[in-house]
Design a protein around this motif. Structure first.
Motif, PDB file in Angstrom:
ATOM      1  N   TRP A   1      29.100  91.883 -11.457  1.00  0.00           N
ATOM      2  CA  TRP A   1      29.351  90.989 -10.678  1.00  0.00           C
ATOM      3  C   TRP A   1      28.092  90.304 -10.454  1.00  0.00           C
ATOM      4  CZ3 TRP A   1      33.812  88.651  -8.426  1.00  0.00           C
ATOM      5  CH2 TRP A   1      33.092  87.707  -7.591  1.00  0.00           C
ATOM      6  N   SER A   2      28.816  88.904 -10.787  1.00  0.00           N
ATOM      7  CA  SER A   2      27.661  87.757 -11.049  1.00  0.00           C
ATOM      8  C   SER A   2      27.503  87.405  -9.295  1.00  0.00           C
ATOM      9  CB  SER A   2      28.185  86.595 -12.001  1.00  0.00           C
ATOM     10  OG  SER A   2      27.582  85.425 -11.774  1.00  0.00           O
TER      11      SER A   2
ATOM     12  N   HIS B   1      20.211  88.383 -21.866  1.00  0.00           N
ATOM     13  CA  HIS B   1      20.672  87.066 -23.083  1.00  0.00           C
ATOM     14  C   HIS B   1      19.697  85.846 -23.580  1.00  0.00           C
ATOM     15  CE1 HIS B   1      18.597  85.776 -19.476  1.00  0.00           C
ATOM     16  NE2 HIS B   1      18.263  83.938 -20.475  1.00  0.00           N
TER      17      HIS B   1
ATOM     18  N   LYS C   1      30.137  92.834 -19.566  1.00  0.00           N
ATOM     19  CA  LYS C   1      29.281  93.006 -20.067  1.00  0.00           C
ATOM     20  C   LYS C   1      29.435  93.277 -22.220  1.00  0.00           C
ATOM     21  CE  LYS C   1      24.536  92.826 -21.128  1.00  0.00           C
ATOM     22  NZ  LYS C   1      23.786  91.154 -21.398  1.00  0.00           N
TER      23      LYS C   1
ATOM     24  N   SER D   1      34.139  96.287  -9.513  1.00  0.00           N
ATOM     25  CA  SER D   1      33.250  96.178 -10.628  1.00  0.00           C
ATOM     26  C   SER D   1      32.993  97.849 -11.288  1.00  0.00           C
ATOM     27  CB  SER D   1      32.481  95.315 -11.331  1.00  0.00           C
ATOM     28  OG  SER D   1      31.706  95.603  -9.890  1.00  0.00           O
TER      29      SER D   1
ATOM     30  N   CYS E   1      30.918  96.360 -16.153  1.00  0.00           N
ATOM     31  CA  CYS E   1      31.520  95.288 -15.412  1.00  0.00           C
ATOM     32  C   CYS E   1      30.878  94.835 -14.751  1.00  0.00           C
ATOM     33  CB  CYS E   1      32.969  95.934 -15.292  1.00  0.00           C
ATOM     34  SG  CYS E   1      33.340  94.103 -14.295  1.00  0.00           S
TER      35      CYS E   1
ATOM     36  N   ARG F   1      27.448  82.935 -10.309  1.00  0.00           N
ATOM     37  CA  ARG F   1      28.938  82.489 -10.536  1.00  0.00           C
ATOM     38  C   ARG F   1      30.316  82.880  -9.631  1.00  0.00           C
ATOM     39  NH1 ARG F   1      26.895  84.017 -15.881  1.00  0.00           N
ATOM     40  NH2 ARG F   1      28.986  86.111 -15.897  1.00  0.00           N
TER      41      ARG F   1
ATOM     42  N   THR G   1      31.334  87.289 -24.280  1.00  0.00           N
ATOM     43  CA  THR G   1      30.975  86.910 -25.300  1.00  0.00           C
ATOM     44  C   THR G   1      30.419  87.222 -26.595  1.00  0.00           C
ATOM     45  OG1 THR G   1      29.789  86.140 -23.388  1.00  0.00           O
ATOM     46  CG2 THR G   1      31.781  84.971 -23.476  1.00  0.00           C
TER      47      THR G   1
ATOM     48  N   GLU H   1      31.983  86.114  -9.787  1.00  0.00           N
ATOM     49  CA  GLU H   1      33.166  86.372 -10.221  1.00  0.00           C
ATOM     50  C   GLU H   1      32.332  87.803 -11.717  1.00  0.00           C
ATOM     51  OE1 GLU H   1      33.883  83.447 -13.784  1.00  0.00           O
ATOM     52  OE2 GLU H   1      31.924  83.794 -14.554  1.00  0.00           O
ATOM     53  N   TYR H   2      33.569  88.728 -11.943  1.00  0.00           N
ATOM     54  CA  TYR H   2      32.812  89.313 -12.688  1.00  0.00           C
ATOM     55  C   TYR H   2      32.780  89.376 -13.833  1.00  0.00           C
ATOM     56  CZ  TYR H   2      35.588  91.901  -8.591  1.00  0.00           C
ATOM     57  OH  TYR H   2      35.489  92.305  -7.647  1.00  0.00           O
ATOM     58  N   TRP H   3      32.114  90.183 -15.114  1.00  0.00           N
ATOM     59  CA  TRP H   3      32.148  89.876 -15.805  1.00  0.00           C
ATOM     60  C   TRP H   3      31.874  90.979 -16.800  1.00  0.00           C
ATOM     61  CZ3 TRP H   3      26.291  90.677 -18.058  1.00  0.00           C
ATOM     62  CH2 TRP H   3      26.083  90.983 -17.194  1.00  0.00           C
TER      63      TRP H   3
END
Length: 117
Positions: free
Chosen positions: A61-62, A105, A71, A48, A59, A65, A74, A67-69
């Motif tokens: 690492w969650s 968030h 920012k 990431s 970017c 979850r 969404t 998984e990568y996300w």
């Protein structure tokens, strides 16, 4: 002078200095590059961090979850990377960004909006 993503070089020598924890993660503090306000903290792994530098957007690492996300993917509240630093112990990153929209968030500007009295 703030460096642009294009001028950030992630060399093998620098990567070897970074201390990732037992899960392969390193905390990343995200700071507004103009106001210096701390916006959030999240975790990165080697991949990431590489994606952050390549994309020019944060970017992470969650851990929950697994998984990568990226920012803002969404929400549209992207963080455009201006510079990446590591601390004296090489176990924490400081990433200076141009924040688009809210960092939290909850739609607050910063995740650090609650104070202990």
């Amino acid at each position: 002078m703030i460096k642009t993503v294009e001028t950030i070089q992630l060399t093998v020598r620098t990567l070897n200095k970074l201390k990732f924890n037992g899960d392969g993660l390193i905390p990343a503090i995200i700071q507004d590059y103009k106001t210096k306000e701390v916006l959030m903290m999240a975790y990165m792994n080697l991949e990431s961090l590489g994606k952050t530098i390549k994309l020019g957007k944060t970017c992470f690492w969650s851990r929950s979850r697994k998984e990568y996300w990226v920012k803002g993917m969404t929400s549209g509240h992207f963080q455009h990377v201006k510079a990446v630093y590591y601390d004296c112990d090489a176990d924490t990153l400081l990433i200076k960004v141009q924040q688009i929209g809210a960092a939290c968030h909850t739609l607050k500007k910063s995740c650090f909006y609650r104070k202990i009295n």
